[in-house]
Design a protein around this motif. Structure first.
Motif, mmCIF file in Angstrom:
data_model
loop_
_atom_site.group_PDB
_atom_site.id
_atom_site.type_symbol
_atom_site.label_atom_id
_atom_site.label_comp_id
_atom_site.label_asym_id
_atom_site.label_seq_id
_atom_site.Cartn_x
_atom_site.Cartn_y
_atom_site.Cartn_z
ATOM 1 N N MET A 220 41.278 41.418 37.082
ATOM 2 C CA MET A 220 42.557 40.667 36.634
ATOM 3 C C MET A 220 41.556 39.528 36.974
ATOM 4 S SD MET A 220 45.674 39.488 36.038
ATOM 5 C CE MET A 220 46.296 37.944 35.845
ATOM 6 N N CYS A 221 40.237 39.198 38.249
ATOM 7 C CA CYS A 221 40.472 37.839 37.948
ATOM 8 C C CYS A 221 38.340 37.995 37.676
ATOM 9 C CB CYS A 221 40.649 37.712 39.403
ATOM 10 S SG CYS A 221 42.082 37.524 39.472
ATOM 11 N N ASN A 222 38.604 36.513 37.403
ATOM 12 C CA ASN A 222 36.695 36.342 37.494
ATOM 13 C C ASN A 222 36.023 36.475 38.284
ATOM 14 O OD1 ASN A 222 38.804 34.539 35.146
ATOM 15 N ND2 ASN A 222 37.210 36.011 34.670
ATOM 16 N N ARG A 223 36.229 35.668 39.057
ATOM 17 C CA ARG A 223 35.823 35.357 40.341
ATOM 18 C C ARG A 223 36.986 36.159 41.616
ATOM 19 N NH1 ARG A 223 34.729 30.358 42.153
ATOM 20 N NH2 ARG A 223 36.215 29.080 40.125
ATOM 21 N N ILE A 224 36.356 35.820 43.025
ATOM 22 C CA ILE A 224 36.905 36.128 44.202
ATOM 23 C C ILE A 224 36.520 34.792 45.434
ATOM 24 C CG2 ILE A 224 37.397 37.740 45.709
ATOM 25 C CD1 ILE A 224 37.256 39.769 43.493
ATOM 26 N N ILE A 225 37.559 34.098 45.810
ATOM 27 C CA ILE A 225 37.643 33.745 47.619
ATOM 28 C C ILE A 225 37.453 34.698 48.633
ATOM 29 C CG2 ILE A 225 38.406 31.642 48.557
ATOM 30 C CD1 ILE A 225 38.458 30.336 45.790
#
Length: 332
Positions: A220-225
């Motif tokens: 789902m996401c391009n980046r993860i925090i």
């Protein structure tokens, strides 16, 4: 181009027992049109950090930040009145439980139409037509009929679609989704995630997804925090977090995802211990008491975030040059 930029955000709750330091100096950004995931255990500060940006905090909370820029506008000292104008119009939010977020006394149509009347100044009939259009967009059948129904007449998955419809009704630039699939079964979860991904591409809206499950945001996401103890311990592209993780807490989260490998049986490995007490946060790294690789310096001093690439950072003493040999042993 950056849509949202946050620098050194801190949120504290003042209670009888003392001060709960829920968010302890986090910095991140969201690009226009991208999706980022914020992951971590309950109490890590994920939801509070987003509610802080929207000024949706109780009276006993205080917020400070060096900088909060949204689409070029400074938000640090934005009044509640100004924030109310932005919410719904520029920023939409999907809350965790649609049954408690939707008002049971009003029809679904009334709850979609109201923000359209307030923020876009549409006539009643124009707002009704827009509500029908947005319900059709989130794949709710017979939208004309559904407008007249109450939340209890919808299934859990349909209620979540209504929440997405409300959040997107005024075409916001940023959509914040707080555990949008937690209360749903696996099949409905996949449908909701597919819907959000399709709408993101269609509407070019930026998405911040809050979750405790890395598996939910893998595609789902391009980046993860990755957050822990009110701080960001690691952040990077989805590929970097899944294939080149560098923080022991991220390793623990990844080991807790079921692995389906043909011919192999692997046990899920839980992270021992409990999250830190943010009434009395540790002097050093918040993960020290649960980390199998902790060193003496971890107990005394919080680590600085180290840039591993242009997009990948981790805050861990294992990244320090003096710990290079120890790090090589840990990662093999």
């Amino acid at each position: 181009m950056k849509l949202l930029q946050v620098e050194n955000l801190k949120t504290t709750f003042h209670i009888d027992a003392g001060q709960v330091q829920a968010v302890r100096g986090i910095s991140f950004h969201v690009e226009k049109g991208e999706s980022i995931g914020i992951v971590g255990e309950s109490g890590s500060g994920k939801s509070v950090s987003m509610l802080s940006l929207l000024k949706l905090l109780p009276d006993n909370a205080t917020l400070t930040a060096d900088n909060i820029l949204f689409d070029g506008a400074q938000m640090v000292n934005t009044s509640q009145k100004a924030m109310r104008k932005m919410l719904g119009r520029d920023i939409g939010m999907i809350f965790q439980d649609p049954m408690t977020s939707l008002n049971p006394l009003f029809t679904v149509g009334e709850q979609i139409i109201e923000p359209l009347r307030i923020h876009q100044k549409l006539s009643k009939e124009a707002a009704r037509q827009r509500a029908i259009e947005i319900l059709r967009m989130v794949e709710i059948p017979s939208p004309e009929k559904r407008l007249k129904q109450y939340p209890h007449e919808f299934s859990g998955g349909m209620r979540q679609r209504v929440m997405i419809a409300i959040a997107l009704s005024c075409s916001p630039k940023l959509l914040i989704a707080d555990e949008p699939t937690t209360a749903l079964d696996v099949t409905i979860q996949a449908q909701i995630l597919d819907l959000m991904r399709d709408l993101k591409d269609k509407l070019n809206v930026s998405i911040v997804m809050i979750t405790h499950d890395l598996g939910v945001i893998a595609n789902m996401c391009n980046r993860i925090i990755v957050m822990y103890g009110g701080t960001i311990v690691e952040q990077g592209t989805t590929r970097e977090i899944f294939y080149k993780p560098r923080h022991p807490y991220t390793w623990g989260l990844l080991r807790s995802i079921p692995q389906f490998t043909e011919g192999e049986k692997k046990k899920l490995i839980s992270i021992p211990g409990s999250p830190p007490d943010l009434l009395r946060p540790p002097a050093g790294c918040a993960f020290t008491s649960r980390c199998p690789y902790a060193m003496k310096v971890c107990e005394k001093q919080p680590p600085q975030s180290v840039a591993l690439s242009e997009t990948h950072q981790a805050a861990c003493w294992l990244m320090h040059p003096k710990a290079a040999n120890h790090m090589r042993e840990v990662i093999g």
